[in-house]
Design a protein around this motif. Structure first.
Motif, short mmCIF file in Angstrom:
data_model
loop_
_atom_site.label_atom_id
_atom_site.label_comp_id
_atom_site.label_asym_id
_atom_site.label_seq_id
_atom_site.Cartn_x
_atom_site.Cartn_y
_atom_site.Cartn_z
N PRO A 104 15.69 15.93 82.31
CA PRO A 104 14.76 16.70 81.47
C PRO A 104 15.07 16.60 79.97
O PRO A 104 16.23 16.51 79.56
N LEU A 105 13.99 16.61 79.20
CA LEU A 105 14.08 16.59 77.74
C LEU A 105 13.07 17.61 77.22
O LEU A 105 11.88 17.54 77.55
N VAL A 106 13.55 18.56 76.41
CA VAL A 106 12.68 19.63 75.91
C VAL A 106 12.60 19.54 74.39
O VAL A 106 13.61 19.58 73.69
N ALA A 107 11.37 19.39 73.89
CA ALA A 107 11.10 19.46 72.46
C ALA A 107 10.61 20.87 72.16
O ALA A 107 9.69 21.36 72.81
N ASP A 108 11.24 21.51 71.17
CA ASP A 108 10.92 22.93 70.94
C ASP A 108 11.19 23.30 69.49
O ASP A 108 12.35 23.44 69.08
N GLY A 109 10.13 23.46 68.69
CA GLY A 109 10.27 23.91 67.32
C GLY A 109 10.30 22.78 66.32
O GLY A 109 10.31 21.60 66.66
N ILE A 110 10.33 23.16 65.06
CA ILE A 110 10.31 22.17 63.98
C ILE A 110 11.27 22.59 62.89
O ILE A 110 11.52 23.78 62.67
N THR A 111 11.84 21.60 62.20
CA THR A 111 12.76 21.84 61.09
C THR A 111 12.28 21.07 59.88
O THR A 111 11.97 19.87 59.98
N VAL A 112 12.22 21.74 58.74
CA VAL A 112 11.98 21.10 57.45
C VAL A 112 13.23 21.30 56.60
O VAL A 112 13.61 22.44 56.31
N THR A 113 13.91 20.23 56.24
CA THR A 113 15.18 20.34 55.53
C THR A 113 14.95 20.54 54.03
O THR A 113 13.84 20.38 53.52
N LYS A 114 16.03 20.83 53.32
CA LYS A 114 15.96 20.98 51.86
C LYS A 114 15.54 19.68 51.19
O LYS A 114 14.95 19.69 50.10
N GLY A 115 15.83 18.56 51.84
CA GLY A 115 15.44 17.26 51.31
C GLY A 115 14.06 16.81 51.76
O GLY A 115 13.68 15.66 51.56
N ASN A 116 13.32 17.74 52.40
CA ASN A 116 11.95 17.47 52.87
C ASN A 116 11.87 16.41 53.96
O ASN A 116 10.93 15.61 54.02
N TRP A 117 12.87 16.40 54.83
CA TRP A 117 12.76 15.68 56.09
C TRP A 117 12.14 16.64 57.10
O TRP A 117 12.43 17.85 57.07
N VAL A 118 11.32 16.12 57.98
CA VAL A 118 10.66 16.95 58.98
C VAL A 118 11.01 16.44 60.37
O VAL A 118 10.80 15.25 60.68
N PHE A 119 11.55 17.33 61.20
CA PHE A 119 11.96 17.00 62.56
C PHE A 119 11.27 17.90 63.57
O PHE A 119 11.09 19.10 63.32
N ILE A 120 10.92 17.34 64.71
CA ILE A 120 10.68 18.15 65.90
C ILE A 120 12.03 18.30 66.59
O ILE A 120 12.71 17.31 66.86
N ASP A 121 12.45 19.52 66.83
CA ASP A 121 13.77 19.78 67.40
C ASP A 121 13.80 19.46 68.89
O ASP A 121 12.83 19.74 69.62
N ALA A 183 10.38 11.68 56.09
CA ALA A 183 11.65 11.62 55.35
C ALA A 183 11.37 11.71 53.86
O ALA A 183 10.52 10.99 53.33
N ALA A 184 12.08 12.64 53.20
CA ALA A 184 11.96 12.80 51.75
C ALA A 184 10.50 12.88 51.31
O ALA A 184 10.08 12.22 50.36
N GLU A 185 9.74 13.71 52.01
CA GLU A 185 8.30 13.85 51.74
C GLU A 185 8.05 14.50 50.38
O GLU A 185 8.70 15.48 50.02
N LYS A 186 7.09 13.97 49.62
CA LYS A 186 6.82 14.47 48.27
C LYS A 186 5.51 15.26 48.19
O LYS A 186 5.17 15.78 47.12
N SER A 187 4.78 15.36 49.29
CA SER A 187 3.50 16.04 49.24
C SER A 187 3.66 17.54 48.94
O SER A 187 4.50 18.22 49.54
N PRO A 188 2.83 18.08 48.06
CA PRO A 188 2.88 19.52 47.79
C PRO A 188 2.33 20.35 48.95
O PRO A 188 2.44 21.58 48.94
N ASN A 189 1.76 19.68 49.94
CA ASN A 189 1.19 20.38 51.09
C ASN A 189 2.20 20.64 52.20
O ASN A 189 1.86 21.26 53.21
N LEU A 190 3.43 20.17 52.01
CA LEU A 190 4.43 20.33 53.06
C LEU A 190 4.72 21.80 53.38
O LEU A 190 4.81 22.16 54.57
N PRO A 191 4.85 22.70 52.40
CA PRO A 191 5.09 24.11 52.74
C PRO A 191 3.97 24.72 53.59
O PRO A 191 4.25 25.53 54.48
#
Length: 232
Positions: A104-121, A183-191
């Motif tokens: 089994p593999l469970v994807a659950d939640g999302i992380t946006v880092t201070k450097g604007n990397w975006v992960f599905i946890d 990775a290192a996203e610059k879009s102002p729409n990220l928040p």
């Protein structure tokens, strides 16, 4: 200072020495270190989650790695290897696959880092941790012994120690499985996207179906998949 061509050296010192020099030059030209990732391959429900979340990013004007055609993957061990070690890496991974069943593999939640990397946890299950550890131990002996140290690693003593020993800051107790979207996203729409995901966190239940080996770009994405091996 006087410089001689290879032909001139061969005339002066003999054909045998000239050919030896040519062989050395060819070896130096062909020697190459590659950033290689051994990764877990998720099943369709997890891939569909990545596709769905990528659509949400697209609606905000951002393009995920998935939208750019990069394979959906969970990195298990990523570091630099000499090009000539690829065959040994393939054999080691094949040996692991023969002894591993889908789990089994469970994807659950999302992380946006201070450097604007975006992960599905990804939940760090015992089975996934064990597989990452096994991959690391199996192929670590073939790695480059002095890979370039990422500057950010210096801020984290535990990760620095892992990097110095294994060539990666993200192994064993530092393993944090995820699916990278940006990775290192610059879009102002990220928040705004982050707020949307907090209200509707992405989640999917799938399985790990196999292992892959890829040469990565600077973002850790597979620019060239060398092999995939599926569990049975």
């Amino acid at each position: 200072m006087i410089f001689y061509s290879l032909n001139e050296l061969m005339k002066m010192w003999g054909t045998r020495l000239g050919l030896l020099l040519m062989g050395c030059l060819c070896f130096q030209a062909s020697a190459k270190d590659l950033s290689i990732d051994v990764f877990a391959i998720p099943s369709q429900p997890v891939k569909e989650l990545v596709a769905h979340t990528s659509q949400a990013l697209k609606s905000k004007g951002m393009t995920s790695f998935y939208e750019k055609g990069m394979p959906v993957h969970v990195t298990l061990y990523l570091t630099e290897f000499p090009e000539e070690s690829i065959s040994k890496i393939k054999q080691s991974v094949q040996n692991l696959v023969k002894k591993t069943k889908p789990f089994p593999l469970v994807a659950d939640g999302i992380t946006v880092t201070k450097g604007n990397w975006v992960f599905i946890d990804i939940q760090r299950s015992q089975a996934l941790q064990r597989l990452a550890d096994q991959v690391t131990m199996a192929i670590e002996p073939y790695r480059v012994m002095n890979p370039e140290l990422p500057q950010w690693v210096k801020k984290y003593p535990g990760k620095l120690a892992a990097f110095e020993r294994y060539g990666s800051p993200n192994v064993f107790q530092n393993f944090q499985p995820h699916l990278t979207l940006l990775a290192a996203e610059k879009s102002p729409n990220l928040p705004a996207f982050e707020q949307l995901m907090k209200k509707q966190p992405p989640k999917a239940n799938g399985v790990v179906t196999g292992l892959g080996i890829g040469i990565t770009d600077k973002w850790g994405q597979q620019k060239d998949v060398l092999a995939t091996y599926m569990f049975r």
